[in-house]
Design a protein around this motif. Structure first.
Motif, PDB file in Angstrom:
ATOM      1  N   VAL A   1       1.100  -1.007  -0.007  1.00 21.35           N
ATOM      2  CA  VAL A   1       0.158  -0.006  -0.072  1.00 21.35           C
ATOM      3  C   VAL A   1       0.740   1.238  -0.020  1.00 21.35           C
ATOM      4  CG1 VAL A   1      -2.116  -1.225   1.090  1.00 21.35           C
ATOM      5  CG2 VAL A   1      -0.548   0.124   2.560  1.00 21.35           C
ATOM      6  N   ASP A   2       0.096   2.306  -0.491  1.00 17.63           N
ATOM      7  CA  ASP A   2       1.020   3.571  -0.445  1.00 17.63           C
ATOM      8  C   ASP A   2       0.748   4.480   0.691  1.00 17.63           C
ATOM      9  OD1 ASP A   2       1.654   3.455  -3.460  1.00 17.63           O
ATOM     10  OD2 ASP A   2      -0.644   3.739  -3.553  1.00 17.63           O
ATOM     11  N   VAL A   3      -0.286   4.197   1.671  1.00 16.90           N
ATOM     12  CA  VAL A   3      -0.721   4.920   2.693  1.00 16.90           C
ATOM     13  C   VAL A   3      -1.134   3.851   3.816  1.00 16.90           C
ATOM     14  CG1 VAL A   3      -2.203   6.521   3.700  1.00 16.90           C
ATOM     15  CG2 VAL A   3      -1.766   6.767   1.256  1.00 16.90           C
ATOM     16  N   VAL A   4      -0.608   4.207   5.000  1.00 23.61           N
ATOM     17  CA  VAL A   4      -1.036   3.098   6.068  1.00 23.61           C
ATOM     18  C   VAL A   4      -1.930   4.024   7.154  1.00 23.61           C
ATOM     19  CG1 VAL A   4      -0.402   1.599   7.917  1.00 23.61           C
ATOM     20  CG2 VAL A   4       0.835   1.557   5.728  1.00 23.61           C
ATOM     21  N   TYR A   5      -2.995   4.048   7.203  1.00 23.96           N
ATOM     22  CA  TYR A   5      -3.815   4.877   8.256  1.00 23.96           C
ATOM     23  C   TYR A   5      -4.409   4.117   9.576  1.00 23.96           C
ATOM     24  CZ  TYR A   5      -7.008   9.041   9.221  1.00 23.96           C
ATOM     25  OH  TYR A   5      -7.277  10.055   9.592  1.00 23.96           O
ATOM     26  N   THR A   6      -3.621   4.529  10.532  1.00 19.64           N
ATOM     27  CA  THR A   6      -3.875   3.742  11.893  1.00 19.64           C
ATOM     28  C   THR A   6      -4.856   4.475  12.728  1.00 19.64           C
ATOM     29  OG1 THR A   6      -1.526   3.026  11.662  1.00 19.64           O
ATOM     30  CG2 THR A   6      -2.745   2.507  13.681  1.00 19.64           C
ATOM     31  N   LEU A   7      -5.939   3.873  13.060  1.00 16.86           N
ATOM     32  CA  LEU A   7      -6.718   4.575  14.120  1.00 16.86           C
ATOM     33  C   LEU A   7      -6.488   4.432  15.256  1.00 16.86           C
ATOM     34  CD1 LEU A   7     -10.105   3.099  12.203  1.00 16.86           C
ATOM     35  CD2 LEU A   7      -9.309   5.394  11.924  1.00 16.86           C
ATOM     36  N   ARG A   8      -7.001   5.235  16.002  1.00 16.81           N
ATOM     37  CA  ARG A   8      -6.849   5.279  17.544  1.00 16.81           C
ATOM     38  C   ARG A   8      -7.624   4.057  18.086  1.00 16.81           C
ATOM     39  NH1 ARG A   8      -9.408   7.384  22.470  1.00 16.81           N
ATOM     40  NH2 ARG A   8     -11.209   8.124  21.428  1.00 16.81           N
ATOM     41  N   VAL A   9      -7.201   3.419  18.938  1.00 20.71           N
ATOM     42  CA  VAL A   9      -7.773   2.242  19.842  1.00 20.71           C
ATOM     43  C   VAL A   9      -8.589   2.821  20.748  1.00 20.71           C
ATOM     44  CG1 VAL A   9      -7.535   0.348  21.198  1.00 20.71           C
ATOM     45  CG2 VAL A   9      -6.222   0.352  19.222  1.00 20.71           C
ATOM     46  N   GLN A  10      -9.860   2.853  20.778  1.00 21.42           N
ATOM     47  CA  GLN A  10     -10.836   3.378  21.905  1.00 21.42           C
ATOM     48  C   GLN A  10     -11.008   2.480  23.003  1.00 21.42           C
ATOM     49  OE1 GLN A  10     -14.260   5.511  19.823  1.00 21.42           O
ATOM     50  NE2 GLN A  10     -13.374   4.838  18.137  1.00 21.42           N
ATOM     51  N   LYS A  11     -10.004   2.841  24.046  1.00 17.04           N
ATOM     52  CA  LYS A  11      -9.755   1.620  25.248  1.00 17.04           C
ATOM     53  C   LYS A  11     -11.098   0.913  25.774  1.00 17.04           C
ATOM     54  CE  LYS A  11      -5.262   3.530  26.188  1.00 17.04           C
ATOM     55  NZ  LYS A  11      -4.458   4.432  27.067  1.00 17.04           N
ATOM     56  N   GLU A  12     -11.893   2.052  25.928  1.00 14.95           N
ATOM     57  CA  GLU A  12     -13.193   1.759  26.441  1.00 14.95           C
ATOM     58  C   GLU A  12     -14.098   0.774  25.690  1.00 14.95           C
ATOM     59  OE1 GLU A  12     -12.086   4.669  25.034  1.00 14.95           O
ATOM     60  OE2 GLU A  12     -13.555   5.690  23.641  1.00 14.95           O
ATOM     61  N   ARG A  13     -13.586   0.306  24.389  1.00 14.78           N
ATOM     62  CA  ARG A  13     -14.194  -0.566  23.885  1.00 14.78           C
ATOM     63  C   ARG A  13     -13.527  -1.835  23.558  1.00 14.78           C
ATOM     64  NH1 ARG A  13     -18.091   2.199  21.438  1.00 14.78           N
ATOM     65  NH2 ARG A  13     -17.741   4.315  20.685  1.00 14.78           N
ATOM     66  N   ILE A  14     -12.492  -2.013  24.223  1.00 14.80           N
ATOM     67  CA  ILE A  14     -11.858  -3.129  24.245  1.00 14.80           C
ATOM     68  C   ILE A  14     -12.728  -4.443  24.944  1.00 14.80           C
ATOM     69  CG2 ILE A  14      -9.824  -4.462  25.255  1.00 14.80           C
ATOM     70  CD1 ILE A  14      -9.046  -3.164  22.982  1.00 14.80           C
ATOM     71  N   GLU A  15     -13.377  -3.944  26.008  1.00 13.16           N
ATOM     72  CA  GLU A  15     -14.037  -4.967  26.841  1.00 13.16           C
ATOM     73  C   GLU A  15     -15.187  -5.531  26.109  1.00 13.16           C
ATOM     74  OE1 GLU A  15     -14.864  -3.574  30.740  1.00 13.16           O
ATOM     75  OE2 GLU A  15     -12.820  -3.333  31.290  1.00 13.16           O
TER      76      GLU A  15
ATOM     77  N   ALA B   1     -15.740  -5.746  22.814  1.00 16.68           N
ATOM     78  CA  ALA B   1     -15.578  -5.809  21.544  1.00 16.68           C
ATOM     79  C   ALA B   1     -15.117  -7.381  21.224  1.00 16.68           C
ATOM     80  CB  ALA B   1     -14.613  -4.926  21.012  1.00 16.68           C
ATOM     81  N   GLU B   2     -15.407  -8.258  22.231  1.00 15.11           N
ATOM     82  CA  GLU B   2     -14.821  -9.479  22.041  1.00 15.11           C
ATOM     83  C   GLU B   2     -13.291  -9.806  21.670  1.00 15.11           C
ATOM     84  OE1 GLU B   2     -17.640 -11.289  18.997  1.00 15.11           O
ATOM     85  OE2 GLU B   2     -19.241  -9.974  20.002  1.00 15.11           O
ATOM     86  N   LEU B   3     -12.754  -8.753  21.917  1.00 21.07           N
ATOM     87  CA  LEU B   3     -11.328  -8.940  21.833  1.00 21.07           C
ATOM     88  C   LEU B   3     -10.899  -9.603  23.009  1.00 21.07           C
ATOM     89  CD1 LEU B   3      -9.696  -5.694  20.261  1.00 21.07           C
ATOM     90  CD2 LEU B   3      -9.520  -8.228  19.410  1.00 21.07           C
ATOM     91  N   ARG B   4      -9.671 -10.538  22.993  1.00 24.50           N
ATOM     92  CA  ARG B   4      -9.102 -11.167  24.186  1.00 24.50           C
ATOM     93  C   ARG B   4      -8.720 -10.211  25.160  1.00 24.50           C
ATOM     94  NH1 ARG B   4      -6.102 -15.867  21.476  1.00 24.50           N
ATOM     95  NH2 ARG B   4      -6.406 -14.425  19.899  1.00 24.50           N
ATOM     96  N   SER B   5      -7.798  -9.277  24.585  1.00 26.71           N
ATOM     97  CA  SER B   5      -7.074  -8.138  25.488  1.00 26.71           C
ATOM     98  C   SER B   5      -6.521  -6.979  24.553  1.00 26.71           C
ATOM     99  CB  SER B   5      -6.127  -8.908  26.166  1.00 26.71           C
ATOM    100  OG  SER B   5      -5.121  -9.377  25.518  1.00 26.71           O
ATOM    101  N   LEU B   6      -6.033  -6.151  25.339  1.00 29.10           N
ATOM    102  CA  LEU B   6      -5.325  -5.091  24.666  1.00 29.10           C
ATOM    103  C   LEU B   6      -4.106  -5.666  23.976  1.00 29.10           C
ATOM    104  CD1 LEU B   6      -5.704  -2.034  24.096  1.00 29.10           C
ATOM    105  CD2 LEU B   6      -4.445  -1.758  26.394  1.00 29.10           C
ATOM    106  N   GLU B   7      -3.503  -6.621  24.914  1.00 26.15           N
ATOM    107  CA  GLU B   7      -2.184  -7.311  24.409  1.00 26.15           C
ATOM    108  C   GLU B   7      -2.404  -7.892  22.960  1.00 26.15           C
ATOM    109  OE1 GLU B   7      -3.205  -6.996  27.597  1.00 26.15           O
ATOM    110  OE2 GLU B   7      -1.696  -5.489  27.988  1.00 26.15           O
ATOM    111  N   ASP B   8      -3.611  -8.579  23.000  1.00 21.61           N
ATOM    112  CA  ASP B   8      -3.880  -9.413  21.752  1.00 21.61           C
ATOM    113  C   ASP B   8      -4.009  -8.382  20.570  1.00 21.61           C
ATOM    114  OD1 ASP B   8      -4.774 -11.483  20.318  1.00 21.61           O
ATOM    115  OD2 ASP B   8      -6.740 -10.735  20.297  1.00 21.61           O
TER     116      ASP B   8
ATOM    117  N   GLY C   1       2.444   2.972  21.493  1.00 20.24           N
ATOM    118  CA  GLY C   1       2.866   1.560  22.027  1.00 20.24           C
ATOM    119  C   GLY C   1       1.505   0.761  22.020  1.00 20.24           C
ATOM    120  N   ILE C   2       0.638   1.308  21.437  1.00 19.27           N
ATOM    121  CA  ILE C   2      -0.831   0.423  21.406  1.00 19.27           C
ATOM    122  C   ILE C   2      -0.974   0.275  20.023  1.00 19.27           C
ATOM    123  CG2 ILE C   2      -3.170   0.000  21.851  1.00 19.27           C
ATOM    124  CD1 ILE C   2      -2.815   1.474  24.416  1.00 19.27           C
ATOM    125  N   GLU C   3      -1.348   1.041  19.352  1.00 26.98           N
ATOM    126  CA  GLU C   3      -1.982   1.065  17.811  1.00 26.98           C
ATOM    127  C   GLU C   3      -0.819   1.254  16.859  1.00 26.98           C
ATOM    128  OE1 GLU C   3      -3.768   3.181  19.479  1.00 26.98           O
ATOM    129  OE2 GLU C   3      -3.639   5.205  18.594  1.00 26.98           O
TER     130      GLU C   3
END
Ligand code: CP
Length: 301
Positions: free
Chosen positions: A207-221, A223-230, A260-262
């Motif tokens: 790709v020519d552009v990598v656009y990374t979004l902010r992790v909205q930490k409040e949504r981790i729990e 969002a069926e993600l195992r953890s922030l570390e995941d 250190g997160i996204e």
């Protein structure tokens, strides 16, 4: 343009015109000073903001608006005053231009529909839209890459809940970008999309552009993600992962960043990063938007 509520308010020609106007302002900042002739403008940020709020304030002052910023925490909003009543009262004080950020989707649209003879700019409404962010991103992309049609862009992160992603995808699609890849854990993927969607960060290859979004930490729990570390282990933009993109690829992020997160700090501060360039372009693009609305308003008067 009377309001700016979503990217849907604009066609490709309008977006190209705003980009041209922002570049003209950037190259000759003095040319439109005082055009607003002290017209009162209100900043109503019901949600926190650094970039959007201050860049609108700077942009408006440079154009000669008289800017008032409502401090929501010490205002009568705390006594239960509605957004509609707040705007009606500010209109009674002579304010006609409103920049609104609010957690409620479509609130800017509702105010524009409910109150006559005002101009409303949506500075971010819930998970719905953030059109001025998309336009400053488009300005940045155009300045660095020169064209939208051939661009290959990966958007990484919480696509499902992101007003930034919604508006950026709408904007780039209007400008003819076809290769838009959405990279997210399954829980954060859009429910309906015609675009390429993957939960594998290697999809950013070439790709020519990598656009990374902010992790909205409040949504981790929720969002069926195992953890922030995941999330970090699978989706963080690292130097090693970025090396799979085109060697000339640029890195973008709307801010605020969770280093250190996204995104790895080395990438955020690296040679390919245009993150602070985006912030600077926010002032010029917001000047262009205000100029456009104010001149149309004068023409209609
Ligand atoms: N990108 C963005 O909207 O940043 P702020 O929340 O600081 O305005």
């Amino acid at each position: 343009m009377k309001h700016l509520l979503t990217i849907d308010d604009l066609n490709a020609q309008d977006i190209a015109h705003l980009i041209q106007l922002a570049q003209s302002l950037q190259s000759n900042p003095e040319q439109y000073t005082s055009m607003a002739n002290s017209a009162p403008l209100g900043l109503l940020f019901y949600e926190n903001s650094t970039r959007t709020k201050l860049s609108f304030e700077l942009a408006a002052k440079r154009l000669g608006f008289e800017v008032s910023s409502l401090d929501i925490n010490t205002s009568s909003v705390q006594k239960g005053e509605s957004v509609l009543d707040t705007l009606l009262n500010l209109k009674a004080m002579g304010i006609r231009f409103f920049i609104i950020r609010h957690r409620q989707e479509h609130i800017a649209q509702q105010m524009a529909d409910a109150i006559s003879d005002i101009h409303v700019i949506n500075a971010g409404d819930g998970m719905h839209a953030h059109p001025t962010q998309a336009l400053l991103d488009a300005l940045t992309l155009y300045q660095v890459k020169g064209a939208f049609e051939p661009l290959k862009i990966a958007i990484i992160g919480d696509i499902l809940h992101s007003r930034v992603a919604n508006s950026l995808i709408a904007c780039l699609s209007k400008m003819g970008t076809h290769d838009i890849r959405l990279i997210a854990p399954k829980a954060w993927q859009p429910t309906h999309s015609n675009l390429y969607v993957s939960d594998d960060i290697n999809a950013l290859e070439d790709v020519d552009v990598v656009y990374t979004l902010r992790v909205q930490k409040e949504r981790i729990e929720d969002a069926e993600l195992r953890s922030l570390e995941d999330y970090i282990s699978r989706f963080q933009l690292t130097k090693q992962r970025l090396s799979k993109a085109n060697p000339n690829a640029i890195v973008m992020h709307p801010g605020p960043m969770n280093r250190g997160i996204e995104i790895e700090s080395d990438v955020a501060d690296g040679a390919q990063s245009h993150i602070l360039n985006q912030v600077n372009n926010g002032i010029w693009m917001r000047q262009a938007i205000l100029y456009n609305i104010a001149t149309n308003s004068k023409a209609a008067a």
